[in-house]
Design a protein around this motif. Sequence first.
Motif, short mmCIF file in Angstrom:
data_model
loop_
_atom_site.label_atom_id
_atom_site.label_comp_id
_atom_site.label_asym_id
_atom_site.label_seq_id
_atom_site.Cartn_x
_atom_site.Cartn_y
_atom_site.Cartn_z
N LYS A 46 0.81 -1.21 0.00
CA LYS A 46 0.00 0.00 0.00
C LYS A 46 0.85 1.27 0.00
O LYS A 46 0.47 2.26 -0.58
CB LYS A 46 -0.95 0.00 1.19
CG LYS A 46 -2.04 -1.03 1.06
CD LYS A 46 -2.99 -0.99 2.23
CE LYS A 46 -4.03 -2.07 2.07
NZ LYS A 46 -5.03 -2.03 3.12
N LEU A 47 2.01 1.22 0.65
CA LEU A 47 2.88 2.39 0.68
C LEU A 47 3.38 2.71 -0.73
O LEU A 47 3.35 3.86 -1.16
CB LEU A 47 4.06 2.15 1.61
CG LEU A 47 5.10 3.27 1.66
CD1 LEU A 47 4.47 4.58 2.15
CD2 LEU A 47 6.26 2.89 2.54
N SER B 197 -7.35 12.03 1.69
CA SER B 197 -7.41 10.61 2.03
C SER B 197 -6.21 10.15 2.86
O SER B 197 -6.21 9.06 3.40
CB SER B 197 -7.52 9.75 0.77
OG SER B 197 -6.28 9.73 0.08
N GLN B 198 -5.18 10.99 2.95
CA GLN B 198 -3.96 10.67 3.69
C GLN B 198 -3.63 11.78 4.69
O GLN B 198 -2.56 12.39 4.62
CB GLN B 198 -2.78 10.53 2.71
CG GLN B 198 -2.95 9.49 1.65
CD GLN B 198 -2.64 8.11 2.15
OE1 GLN B 198 -1.83 7.92 3.05
NE2 GLN B 198 -3.28 7.11 1.56
N SER C 15 0.50 4.16 -2.78
CA SER C 15 0.17 5.54 -2.44
C SER C 15 1.25 6.50 -2.94
O SER C 15 0.96 7.59 -3.41
CB SER C 15 -0.07 5.70 -0.95
OG SER C 15 1.08 5.37 -0.21
N GLU C 16 2.51 6.06 -2.88
CA GLU C 16 3.59 6.90 -3.42
C GLU C 16 3.49 7.02 -4.93
O GLU C 16 3.78 8.08 -5.50
CB GLU C 16 4.95 6.37 -3.00
CG GLU C 16 5.24 6.60 -1.54
CD GLU C 16 6.69 6.35 -1.19
OE1 GLU C 16 7.57 6.68 -2.00
OE2 GLU C 16 6.93 5.81 -0.10
N PHE D 86 3.43 13.41 2.11
CA PHE D 86 2.53 13.91 1.07
C PHE D 86 2.24 15.39 1.27
O PHE D 86 2.19 16.16 0.34
CB PHE D 86 1.24 13.12 1.05
CG PHE D 86 1.35 11.75 0.46
CD1 PHE D 86 2.58 11.23 0.06
CD2 PHE D 86 0.25 10.96 0.31
CE1 PHE D 86 2.69 9.96 -0.48
CE2 PHE D 86 0.34 9.68 -0.25
CZ PHE D 86 1.57 9.20 -0.63
N ASN E 193 -2.60 11.88 7.68
CA ASN E 193 -1.48 11.69 8.60
C ASN E 193 -0.17 11.40 7.89
O ASN E 193 0.82 11.06 8.54
CB ASN E 193 -1.79 10.58 9.58
CG ASN E 193 -2.99 10.91 10.45
OD1 ASN E 193 -3.18 12.05 10.84
ND2 ASN E 193 -3.82 9.93 10.70
N ASN E 194 -0.14 11.51 6.59
CA ASN E 194 1.08 11.22 5.83
C ASN E 194 1.83 12.53 5.59
O ASN E 194 1.55 13.26 4.65
CB ASN E 194 0.75 10.53 4.51
CG ASN E 194 1.97 9.98 3.83
OD1 ASN E 194 3.07 10.53 3.93
ND2 ASN E 194 1.80 8.90 3.09
#
Length: 82
Positions: free
Chosen positions: A41-42, A73-74, A45-46, A80, A76-77
Amino acid sequence: MIVFNVNAQTLEDAKKAYFHRDYQRAKAIIIDLNANQADNKLIMSELAMLTIAADIRSNADGADDDLEALLASQPNNENFHY
């Protein structure tokens, strides 16, 4: 584990191509990785973020909206949002 390492290296190649403003090469690598349906998933997403960044640099329609949706949607990332 080997597939993850190959995908991670290819992702790094895509990031390097983007950094050197070779957006076509970056997008080609991204398309190849997406076609393989990476289970990580990482990485996925990247890839999404890198795709949007290349689209923004290429002035693609809707890229700004795609960026806002991905950031929402992210929440806490920090990478990003940076």
